[in-house]
Design an enzyme around this catalytic site. Structure first.
Site: not given
Ligand SMILES: *[C@@H]1O[C@H](CO)[C@@H](O)[C@H](O)[C@H]1NC(C)=O
Ligand SMILES: *[C@@H]1O[C@H](CO)[C@@H](O)[C@H](O)[C@H]1NC(C)=O
Ligand SMILES: *[C@@H]1O[C@H](CO)[C@@H](O)[C@H](O)[C@H]1NC(C)=O
Ligand SMILES: *[C@@H]1O[C@H](CO)[C@@H](O)[C@H](O)[C@H]1NC(C)=O
Length: 872
Positions: A543-544, A546, A659
């Protein structure tokens, strides 16, 4: 044919007069010249506006059919018909002339002084050629004037004819079809020794022309490369295309006639094309600054263009609070051609630098993201332009829509545009009008057959390549391959390179010149639903910010990672597009490959190759994961460094990841590292050395210099990578809020120990016993350099890669010697003697240790693998 002496392009006395005139001009501007020298001395690239003079070397102006010379109010003298017969070779031709043109023909876009050129014409009943000798090879303007003047015998309104220039078709079966409109055509074409204009009447018809210009173009006017929309690639070789000017708009300003443009161009007001005039506010400025060193001079566009603009109106701010719109212009074009779009900008609205920051869209695609004019020009009121090539495939509506508007993170939203030029690029048939070549063959059908033939060839080649890869892979299969799942999953994933290009949806007609640059496979939403059991929560592997990442299995059994964006986040859309654009340009062993995407039902789904071993961080901290050895960690760092090095140097523009962190380094089934997540990546305009942008990235990894100055360079990635190196070494969270203030950040904490010369104190206890001291020293040294306060002091990714490989060599060499004494050089937390901490003692020990290996190491170092990286 006229006598030979008529052929001298410019009679002697004319050149003498013009040089005299030029001398006078120089004298009258002597103080300006001095001023410019001063500028040079202080090495300032900016010069203020000043009158520009341009003397075209080739300058043929012909008023066809006219019995006398025609002088325009801008001082240009058009030759009469009899003076220009030497250029013409023809079968039969006729002169025609009228003195009255219907007043309805005068649109306000035709300067009244030019109307005189339309009053007479020359009519050809058979193929006829004007030939002009070119003294300066290169781009030339060809301007053609048409109006069907009255002739008792020939009806010019119904005349149908073709106009070719060398191998290029300018007009095919052209007919003015109206006697109420003046037709003006403007082309930019390459010419070498001679430029011939061929007028070919259609059978039983005739051709005509009212006036012709053939004029040299200053070199700086047209660059050879531009960036493409929607892909964002750089396309080169623009000078090989013939170009037709379709629109030239002075945004927010009046008509500019040839009188006010040194290059005799006409610029018309933008009002008819501005589809949201309520949102636009006209602004004016003065004292425009140019940058001759970067090719931005008054010849690109006159002061008058840059001195007026339209901005987003300020009224709408106060009324709606949220100025949620773009300034938008729409122009009708021929949808089967690609277009070069030149946008002129000049920040005449801001009070201080870096206040204006906006996006540029073409037909809804991002053209320039976060354009900051202050960065481009270094000054307020600095002239600037950008060239974009719009692929024919992206013209779905028969129109080009140019938009400027706020970025998602603009402070006070604003956007401006000063001038706009839209130019048609010749197609595969070298034509600007249809699919026939200059020798009359039809390119459409022929091309289809050729494509089929190529397709066959390419498929055959791919099949052989595939078999070859299978064979090679089989040869190199790991010994335990039978234990690893099955043959097919071990073979896959194979990145799919541009096999399907349906990003641009319905239009399958591939009429553009780079249609093979695919954006990956297009997946239907249905396919991806099937692959993930309707996005089952059990399939979530990450899960990020985005959205969620699912593991999925495609119909053919390929395992893939499917990243599904949350709906409705504008941020998300930008990152989604960036990621597709970036990854479609990038193919590298150490970058995660994008297999395809889905944008159906306003979904934002990206499909990647599946990385069996997940993110690096899980292997560092994960409780039930086997510990990675020092050698494995080095190899992973080297892989990631290779990926980043390729990003920075392997592409034309260079790309900054922005990043870099341990969750963006993924591991495949062989623990090969690949860099992922390009949602924040930016192309670095490397000539600038930096990109000015809002600060984004991950806390703990963020370059402090980038944070302070908001200027992004590839050295920001180097800093983040330095943090990753220390994290891999010490397995400590990058931010530990519970620790004393000076230890909160991993970067600071590690640097403190490094300064004390006790780097071994922070080594992950699980591997401390097996690290070779020299390898550690080299590793810590480069990690420390990466964390340099200033970007300029940090090494490049290439240097980092080199040092890491050296560190690996030292480790491998030491473990190969395998002598009992060697144990003394392996450091351990408990076992470390005081000597090990003593900087004076360790080199001696190490010299003894690496005696044997030094030869290998030295040899290897003469061939660092750095140079080959981009070739992969
Ligand atoms: C057009 O001219 C430029 C230089 O002026 C040259 O580099 C280019 O190769 C030419 N193209 C063709 C097709 O002749
Ligand atoms: C064009 O130039 C003339 C002088 O050559 C000047 O008088 C006129 O104002 C200019 N036109 C515009 C629109 O600025
Ligand atoms: C501006 O236009 C682009 C492309 O058409 C669109 O994606 C964006 O949402 C628009 N911006 C605003 C504020 O409406
Ligand atoms: C297509 O053109 C129509 C009218 O010209 C316009 O309303 C519509 O927004 C256009 N659509 C796109 C995708 O450009």
């Amino acid at each position: 044919m006229g006598a030979d002496h008529h052929r001298l392009p410019r009679p002697l006395h004319v050149s003498f007069l013009s040089s005299l005139f030029f001398c006078l001009l120089l004298l009258s501007h002597a103080d300006f010249i001095l001023a410019e020298d001063d500028h040079k001395a202080s090495s300032s690239p900016i010069v203020s506006s000043s009158p520009a003079a341009y003397q075209p070397l080739d300058n043929y102006l012909v008023d066809c059919g006219s019995s006398s010379e025609t002088m325009l109010d801008d001082g240009r003298m058009f030759k009469s018909d009899s003076q220009s017969t030497s250029y013409l070779s023809t079968g039969e031709d006729v002169k025609a002339s009228v003195d009255s043109i219907p007043s309805s023909a005068f649109s306000n876009s035709t300067p009244s002084s030019m109307q005189v050129l339309y009053k007479t014409a020359r009519i050809f009943s058979s193929e006829s050629t004007y030939t002009f000798f070119i003294s300066k090879p290169g781009k030339h303007w060809v301007r053609l004037y048409f109006f069907p003047v009255h002739h008792p015998q020939y009806d010019l309104k119904t005349a149908v004819f073709t106009v070719n220039m060398g191998n290029y078709v300018l007009l095919h079966d052209f007919s003015v079809a109206s006697d109420t409109k003046l037709v003006f055509k403007e082309y930019l074409v390459n010419a070498t020794e001679r430029l011939s204009l061929v007028f070919k009447p259609k059978k039983d018809s005739h051709a005509f022309i009212n006036a012709i210009e053939v004029v040299s173009i200053p070199e700086e006017l047209l660059k050879d490369s531009a960036s493409t929309v929607p892909q964002g690639n750089i396309v080169n070789g623009l000078s090989n295309y013939a170009i037709e000017v379709a629109y030239r708009l002075n945004i927010g300003g009046p008509t500019i006639t040839p009188k006010n443009d040194t290059l005799s161009r006409t610029w018309v007001p933008d009002a008819p094309y501005n589809v949201f005039p309520q949102g636009a506010q006209v602004v004016t400025g003065s004292d425009i600054k140019y940058q001759p060193a970067r090719g931005i001079t008054q010849l690109i566009a006159p002061d008058l263009i840059y001195a007026s603009a339209e901005r987003m109106t300020t009224e709408s701010y106060s009324q709606t609070m949220a100025p949620n719109f773009n300034l938008t212009w729409v122009m009708n074009v021929d949808a089967s051609f690609s277009y070069l779009i030149r946008m002129h900008f000049c920040d005449i609205v801001s009070k201080s630098l870096h206040d204006l920051y906006f996006n540029v869209y073409i037909n809804g695609f991002m053209g320039v993201s976060g354009l900051d004019l202050s960065t481009e020009t270094g000054a307020l009121a600095g002239a600037y332009y950008t060239d974009l090539v719009l692929n024919a495939m992206a013209i779905t509506n028969g129109s080009i829509m140019v938009q400027v508007g706020p970025t998602s993170d603009s402070g006070l939203p604003n956007a401006i545009l000063n001038g706009l030029e839209v130019m048609k690029l010749s197609n595969k048939a070298n034509s600007l009008d249809g699919l026939f070549t200059a020798d009359g063959s039809f390119q459409g059908g022929y091309r289809k057959m050729k494509i089929l033939a190529y397709l066959g060839l390419v498929m055959g080649f791919l099949a052989m390549l595939f078999l070859g890869i299978i064979f090679l892979r089989w040869q190199k299969r790991p010994l335990d391959w039978q234990k690893r799942n099955s043959f097919s999953t071990w073979l896959l994933p194979i990145p799919i390179h541009g096999s399907d290009c349906s990003f641009l949806s319905s239009k399958s007609k591939s009429s553009s010149f780079y249609s093979n640059q695919g954006l990956g496979k297009f997946f239907t939403f249905n396919e991806l639903q099937n692959a993930t059991q309707n996005f089952d929560e059990k399939a979530v592997i990450g899960v990020g910010g985005f959205g969620k990442v699912y593991i999925g299995t495609l119909e053919d059994g390929t395992k893939v990672a499917i990243k599904r964006g949350d709906h409705g986040s504008e941020q998300g859309i930008n990152e989604f597009q960036t990621e597709i654009q970036m990854l479609s340009k990038l193919r590298h062993r150490h970058l995660v490959s994008l297999i395809g995407f889905c944008d159906e039902n306003s979904e934002m789904i990206l499909v990647y190759e599946y990385m069996a071993n997940g993110v690096l961080r899980d292997h560092l901290y994960g409780a039930n994961q086997p510990t990675l050895s020092w050698k494995q960690r080095l190899e992973i760092c080297i892989g990631a460094a290779r990926g980043l090095h390729y990003l920075h140097t392997g592409t034309k523009q260079g790309i900054i990841h922005r990043d870099v962190k341990t969750t963006n380094i993924l591991l495949d089934e062989n623990f090969d590292a690949k860099v992922a997540d390009f949602g924040l990546s930016k192309s670095a305009a490397m000539e600038q050395g930096h990109v000015s942008t809002a600060v984004k990235g991950s806390f703990g990894y963020l370059d402090p210099e980038y944070f302070r100055r908001q200027q992004l360079t590839e050295k920001s990635d180097v800093y983040s990578f330095g943090v990753v190196l220390f994290e891999v070494l010490s397995v400590r969270a990058v931010i530990c809020p519970n620790l004393p203030r000076d230890q909160v950040s991993l970067a600071e904490w590690a640097m403190q120990w490094h300064r004390k010369g006790m780097i071994e104190k922070i080594v992950d206890p699980k591997i401390a016993g097996s690290i070779n001291g020299e390898s550690l020293k080299k590793f810590a040294e480069v990690a420390e350099k990466c964390l340099g306060e200033y970007g300029v002091d940090r090494p490049s990714m290439g240097d980092v890669l080199w040092s890491l490989e050296y560190s690996l060599q030292l480790q491998v060499a030491s473990s190969q010697i395998d002598q009992p004494e060697d144990k003394s050089k392996l450091i351990g937390l408990e076992g470390a003697s005081e000597n090990d901490h003593d900087p004076r003692a360790s080199p001696a020990v190490l010299a003894a240790a690496s005696d044997d290996s030094a030869i290998t190491v030295g040899f290897q170092l003469q061939f660092p693998h750095v140079g080959n990286v981009s070739g992969r």
